[in-house]
Design a protein around this motif. Structure first.
Motif, PDB file in Angstrom:
ATOM      1  N   THR A 192       8.685   2.595  -3.996  1.00  0.00           N
ATOM      2  CA  THR A 192       8.408   1.161  -3.993  1.00  0.00           C
ATOM      3  C   THR A 192       8.928   0.554  -2.702  1.00  0.00           C
ATOM      4  O   THR A 192      10.110   0.710  -2.360  1.00  0.00           O
ATOM      5  N   ILE A 193       8.050  -0.132  -1.990  1.00  0.00           N
ATOM      6  CA  ILE A 193       8.440  -0.831  -0.773  1.00  0.00           C
ATOM      7  C   ILE A 193       8.668  -2.300  -1.102  1.00  0.00           C
ATOM      8  O   ILE A 193       7.946  -2.887  -1.910  1.00  0.00           O
ATOM      9  N   TYR A 237       0.848  -1.184   0.000  1.00  0.00           N
ATOM     10  CA  TYR A 237       0.000   0.000   0.000  1.00  0.00           C
ATOM     11  C   TYR A 237       0.885   1.236   0.000  1.00  0.00           C
ATOM     12  O   TYR A 237       1.962   1.224   0.586  1.00  0.00           O
ATOM     13  N   TYR A 238       0.382   2.284  -0.625  1.00  0.00           N
ATOM     14  CA  TYR A 238       1.134   3.532  -0.713  1.00  0.00           C
ATOM     15  C   TYR A 238       0.234   4.726  -0.443  1.00  0.00           C
ATOM     16  O   TYR A 238      -0.948   4.716  -0.783  1.00  0.00           O
ATOM     17  N   ASN A 250      15.895 -10.285   6.702  1.00  0.00           N
ATOM     18  CA  ASN A 250      15.264  -9.438   7.732  1.00  0.00           C
ATOM     19  C   ASN A 250      15.393  -7.951   7.410  1.00  0.00           C
ATOM     20  O   ASN A 250      15.760  -7.131   8.271  1.00  0.00           O
ATOM     21  N   THR A 251      15.104  -7.624   6.172  1.00  0.00           N
ATOM     22  CA  THR A 251      15.197  -6.226   5.778  1.00  0.00           C
ATOM     23  C   THR A 251      13.949  -5.785   5.029  1.00  0.00           C
ATOM     24  O   THR A 251      13.283  -6.582   4.365  1.00  0.00           O
ATOM     25  N   VAL A 252      13.657  -4.510   5.127  1.00  0.00           N
ATOM     26  CA  VAL A 252      12.623  -3.871   4.330  1.00  0.00           C
ATOM     27  C   VAL A 252      13.238  -2.620   3.734  1.00  0.00           C
ATOM     28  O   VAL A 252      14.043  -1.946   4.374  1.00  0.00           O
ATOM     29  N   SER A 253      12.881  -2.348   2.484  1.00  0.00           N
ATOM     30  CA  SER A 253      13.489  -1.231   1.767  1.00  0.00           C
ATOM     31  C   SER A 253      12.421  -0.311   1.200  1.00  0.00           C
ATOM     32  O   SER A 253      11.271  -0.713   1.005  1.00  0.00           O
ATOM     33  N   LEU A 254      12.839   0.920   0.939  1.00  0.00           N
ATOM     34  CA  LEU A 254      11.964   1.890   0.293  1.00  0.00           C
ATOM     35  C   LEU A 254      12.765   2.562  -0.805  1.00  0.00           C
ATOM     36  O   LEU A 254      13.681   3.350  -0.518  1.00  0.00           O
TER      37      LEU A 254
END
Length: 128
Positions: free
Chosen positions: A69-70, A59-60, A77-81
């Protein structure tokens, strides 16, 4: 307990791109939906993006749709934007957050109060 550490912020010019990362440690990362929020000086914390536990749903906020973009890597164990076409209005401290909840309601996931854990934030400054 989940510890979150953001990185990747900086000073860029309008039109440039930046990639923010958030490294998680502690409890099982894949149990948490992850979100990105931002807060500019004198403003409330604002929802930017959210990704489900598996990464299959994203969702954005309208203000970043088509530019940001997520993504997540549960093995690392990472999340990026990924942030493209940045403009001065994107200037803020960006925070990643972890949520045990699974609601798909926008009134839920856009509410920063529902997130259980937060990083310390990383500054993004976009000059015109």
């Amino acid at each position: 307990q989940v510890q979150l550490v953001e990185s990747g912020g900086g000073l860029v010019q309008a039109g440039d791109s930046l990639r923010l990362s958030c490294a998680a440690s502690g409890r099982t990362f894949s149990n948490y939906a992850m979100g990105w929020f931002r807060q500019a000086p004198g403003k409330e914390r604002e929802f930017v993006a959210r990704i489900s536990r598996s990464g299959g749903t994203r969702y954005y906020a309208d203000s970043v749709k088509g530019r940001f973009t997520i993504s997540r890597d549960n093995a690392k164990n990472t999340v990026s934007l990924q942030m493209n076409s940045l403009n001065p209005e994107d200037t803020a401290v960006y925070y990643c957050a972890a949520d045990l909840g699974t609601s798909y309601s926008s009134s839920y996931y856009q509410n920063h109060h529902v997130y259980d854990y937060w990083g310390q934030g990383t500054q993004v400054t976009v000059s015109s």
